[in-house]
Design an enzyme around this catalytic site. Sequence first.
Site, short mmCIF file in Angstrom:
data_model
loop_
_atom_site.label_atom_id
_atom_site.label_comp_id
_atom_site.label_asym_id
_atom_site.label_seq_id
_atom_site.Cartn_x
_atom_site.Cartn_y
_atom_site.Cartn_z
N ARG A 120 18.60 -15.07 7.13
CA ARG A 120 17.03 -15.17 6.09
C ARG A 120 17.27 -17.32 6.24
O ARG A 120 16.06 -18.29 6.37
CB ARG A 120 16.75 -15.32 4.80
CG ARG A 120 15.78 -16.00 4.15
CD ARG A 120 15.37 -15.09 2.72
NE ARG A 120 16.39 -15.13 1.89
CZ ARG A 120 16.44 -15.89 0.62
NH1 ARG A 120 16.21 -17.41 1.14
NH2 ARG A 120 17.41 -15.36 0.68
N TYR A 172 -9.11 -22.21 12.68
CA TYR A 172 -8.70 -20.19 12.58
C TYR A 172 -9.34 -19.73 11.68
O TYR A 172 -8.51 -20.75 10.45
CB TYR A 172 -7.33 -20.01 13.23
CG TYR A 172 -6.54 -18.82 13.06
CD1 TYR A 172 -7.14 -17.24 13.59
CD2 TYR A 172 -5.61 -19.25 12.66
CE1 TYR A 172 -6.51 -16.42 13.10
CE2 TYR A 172 -5.09 -17.34 11.68
CZ TYR A 172 -5.85 -16.58 12.74
OH TYR A 172 -5.39 -15.42 12.43
N ASP A 226 -2.67 -28.44 14.82
CA ASP A 226 -2.09 -26.48 14.98
C ASP A 226 -2.35 -27.20 16.69
O ASP A 226 -3.31 -27.15 16.59
CB ASP A 226 -3.22 -26.28 14.53
CG ASP A 226 -2.37 -24.56 14.90
OD1 ASP A 226 -2.20 -24.72 16.18
OD2 ASP A 226 -2.59 -23.41 14.35
N LYS A 251 0.82 -16.47 20.78
CA LYS A 251 0.59 -16.62 21.31
C LYS A 251 0.84 -17.06 22.94
O LYS A 251 1.78 -16.08 23.78
CB LYS A 251 -1.04 -17.94 21.49
CG LYS A 251 -2.07 -17.38 20.61
CD LYS A 251 -1.81 -16.55 19.15
CE LYS A 251 -2.94 -15.48 18.29
NZ LYS A 251 -1.90 -15.86 16.88
#
Length: 385
Positions: A55, A107, A178, A203
């Site tokens: 983590r 988005y 972004d 993506k």
Amino acid sequence: MLNGFNTRAVQAGDLKIREIGNVVTPIFENSTFIYPNSESEYMDSSSGMPYIYSRWGNPTVQSLEDKYRALENTGHAVAFSSGMGAITAAVLSNIKKKRILSIMDLYGQTFQFFSRTLKTLGIHVDFIDVDKLNNLDFDAKNYDLVYAESITNPLLKVIDIKNVAAFCHENDVLFIDDATFASPYNQNPVELGADIVVHSATKYISGHSDVIIGIAGTNNYYNNLIEMRKTLGASPDAFQAYLSYRGLKTLGLRMERHNKNAMELARFLRDSKKVLNVNYPGLDDNKYHKIAGKEMRGYGGMLSFTLNSMEDAHKLIKNLEIPAYAASLGGVESLITMPVETTHASLSPEERRSLGISDSLVRFSTGIEDIDDIIKDFENALSKL
């Protein structure tokens, strides 16, 4: 010297262990590592210490981060378990006055995070039109940070990053961008002045529709991002990271085809009498063409267009053979969707109307198939409207 984009994409960031002789980075599916491991020469870049717990840091994840930052041209990179993980960490780790300015054209899930989730935390978000942002028609001093998308979803508006970032810095305000639709191949926002760039690496970066992952690049806010990733538990696992690392190796080759195919399809659709309008910044008559030409090396694989009715949109999609009707984007295969039913379905009709998203708007993620086949497919489907 690793100067060319494709050379960096293939060579940068690979973790090669001399004793094993591996050519590509291994998948370290470890939750934990021997501690203390003073004999290790491989260090977790987030701490400067040997790896302890995945983590916090993982060798495969770090290999992805190192390859990405070589392509993004940033000093640091931090991978996350999703694009929304990258967005929430970038925002939450840099809030002071509890006030944000964001473009309206977001988005859908980002819009929900800003308009609903942050509100419950006492963080206020003001929304601004893209053109007003580009024209610097706002008082930056009121905000902790300004948030934008390089190319907006789904109307493909383009942010003047260099202009907006410079204005933000004059007023000591952070600028987060972004750049998912652009990809590091077409644009490097931090070089244009952004403080943090985020991607849904699901993506174009991964490129094969087989992983959920996010990533952020920065020069000066690395520690903030690392600490927030640990706190949110938004670390990707090693296999996610490996698939994305592998996808990055062909990003340049894929984006060349995405850019070319989308441009040719946009021109074809613009000339069709069945299509009301086409949103693609590569078209010379597009409102944002000049900004895109100034700040981007290519115009991307995304476009959207409007038909006469929702019925026509459904009929077109039904008669297309190549694209799959699916949300997401940026994979090698073409995908088609209607924002009203997928990416922006969580918004109310009033919210969608305020963003200019009509019920007959169609979004297309252009894959790397042969463009002649894609255009023939559209010719056949449009002829049936």
